[in-house]
Write a protein that holds these residues in place. Structure first.
Motif, PDB file in Angstrom:
ATOM      1  N   TRP A 156      -6.168  58.814  82.747  1.00 33.12           N
ATOM      2  CA  TRP A 156      -6.842  58.736  81.444  1.00 33.12           C
ATOM      3  C   TRP A 156      -6.953  57.282  81.002  1.00 33.12           C
ATOM      4  N   SER A 157      -5.882  56.526  81.237  1.00 30.66           N
ATOM      5  CA  SER A 157      -5.882  55.107  80.872  1.00 30.66           C
ATOM      6  C   SER A 157      -6.853  54.316  81.738  1.00 30.66           C
ATOM      7  N   LEU A 158      -6.848  54.552  83.037  1.00 36.15           N
ATOM      8  CA  LEU A 158      -7.749  53.832  83.936  1.00 36.15           C
ATOM      9  C   LEU A 158      -9.216  54.137  83.624  1.00 36.15           C
ATOM     10  N   ALA A 159      -9.470  55.329  83.086  1.00 37.59           N
ATOM     11  CA  ALA A 159     -10.833  55.694  82.713  1.00 37.59           C
ATOM     12  C   ALA A 159     -11.239  55.097  81.365  1.00 37.59           C
ATOM     13  N   GLY A 160     -10.314  54.369  80.702  1.00 38.04           N
ATOM     14  CA  GLY A 160     -10.623  53.746  79.428  1.00 38.04           C
ATOM     15  C   GLY A 160     -10.734  54.729  78.277  1.00 38.04           C
ATOM     16  N   ARG A 161     -10.009  55.846  78.359  1.00 39.47           N
ATOM     17  CA  ARG A 161     -10.145  56.895  77.358  1.00 39.47           C
ATOM     18  C   ARG A 161      -9.071  56.852  76.277  1.00 39.47           C
ATOM     19  N   ILE A 162      -8.088  55.955  76.377  1.00 40.78           N
ATOM     20  CA  ILE A 162      -7.042  55.889  75.356  1.00 40.78           C
ATOM     21  C   ILE A 162      -7.658  55.479  74.019  1.00 40.78           C
ATOM     22  N   GLY A 163      -7.305  56.205  72.987  1.00 37.15           N
ATOM     23  CA  GLY A 163      -7.803  55.881  71.656  1.00 37.15           C
ATOM     24  C   GLY A 163      -9.204  56.386  71.379  1.00 37.15           C
ATOM     25  N   ARG A 164      -9.761  57.219  72.243  1.00 37.81           N
ATOM     26  CA  ARG A 164     -11.138  57.681  72.046  1.00 37.81           C
ATOM     27  C   ARG A 164     -11.214  59.190  71.809  1.00 37.81           C
ATOM     28  N   GLY A 165     -10.142  59.751  71.271  1.00 37.35           N
ATOM     29  CA  GLY A 165     -10.146  61.172  70.965  1.00 37.35           C
ATOM     30  C   GLY A 165     -10.531  61.427  69.527  1.00 37.35           C
ATOM     31  N   ARG A 166      -9.875  62.435  68.930  1.00 32.83           N
ATOM     32  CA  ARG A 166     -10.200  62.818  67.557  1.00 32.83           C
ATOM     33  C   ARG A 166      -9.793  61.756  66.546  1.00 32.83           C
TER      34      ARG A 166
END
Length: 456
Positions: A210-220
């Protein structure tokens, strides 16, 4: 305290899971016999490996910055504290693991190979991958140590390049997870150890991807806003604070006074934590109905010193949050004391605005005493606003200014007249926090609440 309890409980859980499946290793051998030392090495190798990958899995989970993590730990700043100490714990355990591995040469020189345990069986698919797993684990070990040193010894590397380098941590974790999966003894996959490791490796690997995909902080918790206005609070750009009004989208559900957000401005580097310096609704809204949020940013580093020239109205900003439990509320039977140093004033601006006439108060507020520490009161552009807010606050907030330019620096003795039963809310430099914390340790009736924005 919560961080210490969580760290200790996690460490104890890993140790108990290992003890449940570890074969008795003394085997009747005395300390003078070679079998004892070989078996001691083997179990030290396994236990330190469990500790290291277990702590690294916790590091990866905490890196996701999920809001539910705040409640058991007492705030997102405490999540980051546990994240940091779990990383240090993982590195220490990795050193122990490496030391146990390298001790074979010493034992062989002293005792020979008599009594050396046979190689443990592993999962069937992993037999042909032993060599690769060992190499990956060793490379990841050296890289992990380097990152921990750069994190703790901050003078070696500024924040910006460190942050970019820190992004390799998820890849290192995946290497260590493969190392663990391929080399963990087959007997360790029995319950409860097998279940614990399966969950740890699964959650940790998912978090790493999830981190490598740059998705941290991009949720609700993520909201795409816009810079509405930028104002320099003083005559000197790069020295005086910067006020930034952000127009928030309809997905923004509001915040509580004293909370903070991670803000990422378009065209600049990634998210940085900033305290919200406004009470809910106190800044009004844009003509098209979008609520406004105020950030007051003190120039403390290369990034924040350049914001006055980089930010323009209309610029996109991604706001993640809100986070934190710095609400300035305490027990009714205790006196509320607020201590602000420099840019640490920002959460108290929001708390003061929440006490202004006409503000919607959802909590039972108490009178408070605000100690504001400033380098030079005569040049402090925010101080007049603070005085006005304190004069109009209901319930009242009594202001005492400590002007360093006049030799008036806050000392813990200044808080003694407020009584022996105090709830102290502190936001300011580390030195100020340490001095008040030491005083609170001596005064058993003082309770200190302090958010630590130490994201490194």
């Amino acid at each position: 305290m919560r961080v210490r309890i969580a760290f200790g409980a996690w460490w104890l859980g890993l140790t108990l899971a290992w003890m449940a499946v570890a074969a008795p290793w003394v085997g009747g051998a005395g300390v003078a016999e070679p079998t004892f030392w070989w078996q001691l090495r083997q179990q030290a190798l396994y236990l330190s490996g469990v500790w290291s990958i277990g702590m690294m899995s916790l590091v990866m989970l905490l890196s996701l910055r999920q809001r539910w993590m705040e409640w058991p730990l007492g705030g997102m700043d405490q999540v980051y504290r546990l994240h940091k100490w779990a990383g240090i714990g993982a590195a220490v355990a990795a050193v122990m693991h490496w030391g146990a591995k390298e001790s074979s040469g010493l034992i062989k020189d002293v005792w020979g190979t008599a009594g050396r345990p046979a190689r443990d069986a592993v999962l069937a698919w992993a037999v042909d991958w032993r060599g690769t797993a060992k190499d990956l684990g060793e490379w990841a070990f050296y890289a992990l140590l380097a990152l921990v040193v750069l994190t703790l010894w901050q003078r070696l590397l500024p924040y910006r390049p460190w942050r970019r380098l820190h992004r390799v941590m998820p890849a290192l974790y995946l290497m260590l997870a493969f190392h663990t999966l391929a080399l963990m003894p087959l007997s360790f996959w029995r319950l409860p150890m097998g279940g614990v490791m399966a969950v740890l490796l699964g959650v940790g690997s998912a978090a790493a991807l999830w981190s490598l995909a740059g998705r941290i902080g991009r949720g609700r918790n993520s909201h795409q806003g816009q810079v509405h206005a930028v104002k320099l609070l003083g005559p000197v750009a790069g020295r005086d604070p910067l006020e930034v009004l952000c127009a928030m989208p309809t997905s923004w559900q509001g915040h509580q006074p004293g909370q903070f957000v991670f803000a990422s401005f378009e065209g600049l580097e990634g998210p940085h934590p900033f305290t919200i310096a406004s009470a809910p609704g106190s800044c009004g809204s844009t003509p098209d109905g979008r609520p406004l949020l105020r950030l007051v940013i003190k120039p403390l580093g290369d990034y924040t010193r350049s914001l006055h020239a980089a930010l323009q109205p209309g610029q996109a900003v991604r706001i993640e949050g809100p986070y934190g439990h710095f609400d300035g509320l305490g027990a009714q039977a205790r006196t509320q004391v607020w201590v602000a140093g420099g840019v640490g004033l920002t959460p108290f601006l929001a708390l003061l605005e929440a006490r202004q006439p006409g503000a919607v108060q959802t909590e039972a507020l108490q009178p408070a005493h605000l100690h504001y520490c400033t380098r030079n009161a005569a040049q402090d552009a925010v101080l007049p606003r603070v005085r006005q807010l304190c004069e109009q606050a209901q319930p009242p907030v009594h202001l005492q200014v400590h002007d360093a330019a006049q030799g008036d620096c806050l000392r813990p003795e200044h808080l003694v007249p407020h009584g022996t039963a105090l709830d102290i809310w502190l936001c300011g430099p580390a030195g100020l926090g340490q001095a008040v914390r030491q005083a609170a340790d001596r005064q058993r009736g003082w309770r200190l609440h302090q958010e630590a924005f130490q994201m490194r």
